[in-house]
Design a protein around this motif. Structure first.
Motif, short mmCIF file in Angstrom:
data_model
loop_
_atom_site.label_atom_id
_atom_site.label_comp_id
_atom_site.label_asym_id
_atom_site.label_seq_id
_atom_site.Cartn_x
_atom_site.Cartn_y
_atom_site.Cartn_z
N ALA A 1 -7.10 1.19 -2.01
CA ALA A 1 -6.99 -0.21 -2.39
C ALA A 1 -8.37 -0.86 -2.38
O ALA A 1 -9.10 -0.73 -1.39
N PRO A 2 -8.75 -1.55 -3.46
CA PRO A 2 -10.10 -2.15 -3.57
C PRO A 2 -10.43 -3.08 -2.41
O PRO A 2 -11.55 -3.04 -1.89
N GLN A 3 -9.48 -3.93 -2.01
CA GLN A 3 -9.77 -4.88 -0.95
C GLN A 3 -10.02 -4.20 0.39
O GLN A 3 -10.81 -4.66 1.21
N LEU A 4 -9.36 -3.05 0.60
CA LEU A 4 -9.57 -2.31 1.84
C LEU A 4 -10.89 -1.55 1.80
O LEU A 4 -11.60 -1.45 2.81
N LEU B 1 8.36 0.23 7.44
CA LEU B 1 7.77 -0.51 6.33
C LEU B 1 8.66 -0.47 5.10
O LEU B 1 8.83 -1.46 4.39
N LYS B 2 9.26 0.69 4.84
CA LYS B 2 10.13 0.83 3.67
C LYS B 2 11.37 -0.05 3.81
O LYS B 2 11.83 -0.66 2.85
N ALA B 3 11.88 -0.13 5.04
CA ALA B 3 13.07 -0.94 5.26
C ALA B 3 12.76 -2.41 4.99
O ALA B 3 13.56 -3.13 4.41
N PHE C 1 -1.99 11.54 8.50
CA PHE C 1 -0.82 10.98 9.14
C PHE C 1 -0.09 10.00 8.21
O PHE C 1 1.14 10.00 8.13
N LEU C 2 -0.84 9.20 7.48
CA LEU C 2 -0.24 8.14 6.68
C LEU C 2 0.17 8.58 5.28
O LEU C 2 1.05 7.98 4.67
N THR C 3 -0.48 9.63 4.74
CA THR C 3 -0.22 10.01 3.35
C THR C 3 0.56 11.30 3.18
O THR C 3 1.02 11.60 2.07
N SER C 4 0.73 12.06 4.24
CA SER C 4 1.42 13.34 4.12
C SER C 4 2.89 13.17 3.74
O SER C 4 3.57 12.24 4.19
N LEU D 1 0.81 -1.21 0.00
CA LEU D 1 0.00 0.00 0.00
C LEU D 1 0.85 1.27 0.00
O LEU D 1 0.31 2.37 0.02
N LEU D 2 2.17 1.09 -0.02
CA LEU D 2 3.06 2.25 -0.04
C LEU D 2 3.01 2.92 -1.41
O LEU D 2 3.27 2.30 -2.43
N GLN D 3 2.63 4.20 -1.41
CA GLN D 3 2.53 4.97 -2.65
C GLN D 3 3.09 6.37 -2.43
O GLN D 3 2.65 7.07 -1.52
N ASN D 4 4.06 6.74 -3.27
CA ASN D 4 4.64 8.09 -3.20
C ASN D 4 5.11 8.46 -1.79
O ASN D 4 4.92 9.58 -1.33
#
Length: 211
Positions: A68-71, A205-207, A158-161, A57-60
């Motif tokens: 995400a459709p499933q979410l 998550l990126k790591a 918080f998650l997308t900024s 789900l990591l984007q930009n």
């Protein structure tokens, strides 16, 4: 003879009271030192949101949990189960040893309880910079948190900024003293507030996403 036996019983009983009192005081002192420790989330592993690996789900640079459709389907069903493994680092910068035997805990975000559980292990943190790692497992439905529009907007920001955002996480701990074979529950929860940044959380998550 009876007087001697009675006196011996009184002595043994008195010694038991002293021993128990000392044991309670020792655990209470360690608990007090634990309240002054600093707490830091140092890793987040195996994070799944509605059965989807959070790394997908990591984007930009952010984490988008609403496109995400499933979410989206899970949200329509009024469900948003989250599973994760966290490592909580406890640092004791005081001069006394800190510790706890067992404890019940709750985790709150935006004053909404998102997690509760029980840690059945002894934790000891040495003074003067000693550390201990406490594993915390998350297995909770986050729908009650994000169903509120205000909370949902706060979580989304918080998650997308792309800039650093902060969110206050409250850990509520209710210790249990162990005296011999008996457990004595602390009468109330101890609140530990921790400021969590999105940059730190996403870096875990990126790591994990890197080869």
């Amino acid at each position: 003879m009876k007087n001697i036996r009675m006196r011996n019983r009184l002595v043994l009983g008195f010694m038991a009271v002293i021993f128990t009192s000392c044991e309670v005081k020792e655990q209470a002192d360690k608990l007090k030192a634990l309240e002054s420790c600093t707490y830091e989330i140092v890793s987040a592993d195996s994070v799944y949101i509605a059965g989807t690996d959070a790394r997908q789900l990591l984007q930009n640079g952010g984490l988008n949990i609403f496109q995400a459709p499933q979410l989206a389907f899970a949200y329509m069903q009024q469900k948003m189960p989250v599973k994760a493994k966290l490592q909580l680092k406890v640092t004791n910068n005081g001069t006394e040893e800190a510790g706890i035997n067992k404890f019940e805990y709750k985790v709150l975000i935006q004053d909404t309880e998102i997690l509760d559980g029980f840690i059945d292990q002894q934790i000891t943190v040495s003074p003067s910079g000693g550390t201990a790692l406490v594993p915390v497992r998350i297995d909770k439905d986050f729908y009650p948190l994000i169903s509120n529009q205000t909370n949902q907007q706060a979580v989304t920001n918080f998650l997308t900024s792309q800039t650093e955002q902060k969110m206050v996480v409250t850990f509520r701990i209710k210790p249990r003293f162990v005296i011999g074979t008996q457990e004595i529950e602390y009468p109330d929860f101890i609140d530990v507030k921790k400021e969590l940044t999105n940059t730190v959380l996403l870096s875990y998550l990126k790591a994990k996403n890197q080869p």
